[in-house]
Motif scaffolding. Structure first.
Motif, PDB file in Angstrom:
ATOM      1  N   GLY A   1      13.616 -20.758  -7.896  1.00 24.82           N
ATOM      2  CA  GLY A   1      13.597 -22.181  -7.607  1.00 24.82           C
ATOM      3  C   GLY A   1      14.956 -22.847  -7.705  1.00 24.82           C
ATOM      4  N   GLN A   2      16.026 -22.055  -7.783  1.00 22.03           N
ATOM      5  CA  GLN A   2      17.373 -22.607  -7.862  1.00 22.03           C
ATOM      6  C   GLN A   2      17.957 -22.850  -6.467  1.00 22.03           C
ATOM      7  N   ALA A   3      17.303 -22.333  -5.448  1.00 17.24           N
ATOM      8  CA  ALA A   3      17.676 -22.579  -4.056  1.00 17.24           C
ATOM      9  C   ALA A   3      16.396 -22.793  -3.269  1.00 17.24           C
TER      10      ALA A   3
ATOM     11  N   ALA B   1      17.220 -13.889  -5.638  1.00 13.66           N
ATOM     12  CA  ALA B   1      16.854 -14.278  -7.009  1.00 13.66           C
ATOM     13  C   ALA B   1      16.872 -15.796  -7.172  1.00 13.66           C
ATOM     14  N   ALA B   2      17.854 -16.461  -6.586  1.00 15.86           N
ATOM     15  CA  ALA B   2      17.954 -17.916  -6.699  1.00 15.86           C
ATOM     16  C   ALA B   2      16.765 -18.600  -6.038  1.00 15.86           C
TER      17      ALA B   2
ATOM     18  N   GLU C   1      23.349 -28.090   0.969  1.00 10.31           N
ATOM     19  CA  GLU C   1      24.502 -27.481   0.320  1.00 10.31           C
ATOM     20  C   GLU C   1      24.368 -25.974   0.469  1.00 10.31           C
ATOM     21  N   LEU C   2      25.358 -25.342   1.077  1.00  9.35           N
ATOM     22  CA  LEU C   2      25.319 -23.901   1.303  1.00  9.35           C
ATOM     23  C   LEU C   2      26.056 -23.196   0.166  1.00  9.35           C
ATOM     24  N   LYS C   3      25.366 -22.285  -0.507  1.00  8.49           N
ATOM     25  CA  LYS C   3      25.961 -21.566  -1.635  1.00  8.49           C
ATOM     26  C   LYS C   3      26.077 -20.080  -1.299  1.00  8.49           C
ATOM     27  N   SER C   4      27.301 -19.574  -1.308  1.00  6.72           N
ATOM     28  CA  SER C   4      27.563 -18.161  -1.036  1.00  6.72           C
ATOM     29  C   SER C   4      27.405 -17.377  -2.330  1.00  6.72           C
ATOM     30  N   LEU C   5      26.240 -16.770  -2.506  1.00 11.97           N
ATOM     31  CA  LEU C   5      25.896 -16.123  -3.777  1.00 11.97           C
ATOM     32  C   LEU C   5      25.903 -14.597  -3.715  1.00 11.97           C
ATOM     33  N   GLY C   6      25.750 -14.033  -2.524  1.00 13.53           N
ATOM     34  CA  GLY C   6      25.525 -12.600  -2.407  1.00 13.53           C
ATOM     35  C   GLY C   6      24.064 -12.361  -2.057  1.00 13.53           C
ATOM     36  N   TRP C   7      23.782 -11.184  -1.524  1.00 15.00           N
ATOM     37  CA  TRP C   7      22.433 -10.883  -1.043  1.00 15.00           C
ATOM     38  C   TRP C   7      21.391 -10.928  -2.160  1.00 15.00           C
TER      39      TRP C   7
END
Length: 301
Positions: A108-110, A103-104, A92-98
């Motif tokens: 351990g959230q990614a 941080a994710a 699952e690709l999550k676009s979070l920002g740099w």
């Protein structure tokens, strides 16, 4: 009741008790045996069915961005998808920002991150675990199209813009004292570009292919100055937890496969044109830089 019948019944009951005890014993042993083997198979199945969470930036065109149809696309997006199909894993690709992507991963959230991240010694020392390089990029300085700034010597006493935490920022910081300029930090590239166009800063430092793509596609009144690029270094996929080494290994294996099949070249040509497809010599140099790039040769984000 006659004594013989009592004996017979007692024997029958005792026999039943014995049979039940034997059955319980066998069942217990069977359950114990099962408890020793089931977790092994369960763990294997869990690994096979795992859906990996991959973090990425929001806007780093042409590596990741939203197109006119609202689709999230880019070199990083297509490379990851091709590798996942080649290696047979789900993600699952999550676009979070740099910053949020880093941080994710650290929290351990990614499980991993693909966002035009340069492979540098500094990052390795701070806990980044990188794949083989999948694209080599330099950083350059960009100014307004009609700017009087022609090179680093013209920056004394002026302010330039950089994107926080990127290798463009690192490059500018390495030149700051020598050429006597100030730095303003921005959270994303579009805001930084607008700051140059609006005169809040006289220039910005950005990955060369990113800047070129943004100027062309956005019809921005900006220009990349010649002779301002550094030597560059490769982008890499990254994990921050050694327990996710399996994901890194699959990325490397898949990257090798799609390069050999020609699919990688097709992706690069799709976004950057045929001229941007690396030669075999350039590809070999980029791969060597993955393990040998010195700290000062930092690029990208």
């Amino acid at each position: 009741m006659p004594s013989g019948r009592r004996i017979s019944m007692r024997c029958s009951v005792n026999g039943m008790c014995f049979s039940m005890k034997k059955m319980c014993y066998l069942l217990t042993m069977g359950l114990l045996a099962g408890s020793l083997t089931v977790p092994v198979f369960a763990a294997s199945d869990a690994e096979t069915d795992k859906k990996w969470t991959i973090a990425t930036d929001t806007v780093f065109k042409p590596f990741e961005y939203t197109d006119d149809s609202g689709n999230f696309v880019g070199i990083d997006v297509d490379v990851l998808d091709a590798i996942a199909k080649d290696q047979g894993f789900e993600y699952e690709l999550k676009s979070l920002g740099w910053d949020a992507s880093i941080a994710a991963c650290q929290a351990g959230q990614a499980d991993g991150m693909i966002a035009g991240a340069s492979i540098t010694d500094e990052r390795k020392e701070s806990g980044w675990l990188f794949s083989d390089g999948y694209y080599n990029a330099t950083q350059s300085m960009t100014v307004q199209k009609d700017s009087d700034i022609k090179g680093f010597d013209d920056l004394k006493g002026k302010t330039v813009g950089v994107k926080t935490g990127t290798q463009g920022a690192t490059y500018a910081e390495s030149l700051k004292d020598e050429y006597g300029f100030n730095i303003t930090y921005y959270e994303d590239s579009p805001t930084m570009y607008q700051a140059v166009l609006g005169g809040q800063v006289v220039a910005c430092f950005e990955d060369t292919p990113i800047m070129a793509s943004s100027i062309k596609d956005g019809d921005l009144a900006l220009q990349i100055l010649e002779d301002t690029a550094n030597e560059g270094s490769p982008y890499g996929f990254a994990i921050f937890d050694a327990d996710n080494q399996e994901l890194l290994d699959m990325f490397n294996a898949g990257l090798k496969d799609i390069k050999e099949s020609g699919e990688y070249d097709e992706i690069i040509a799709k976004y950057l044109g045929e001229d941007a497809v690396p030669t075999e010599e350039a590809a070999d140099d980029a791969e060597a830089d993955t393990t040998e790039a010195p700290a000062e040769e930092e690029a990208a984000e």
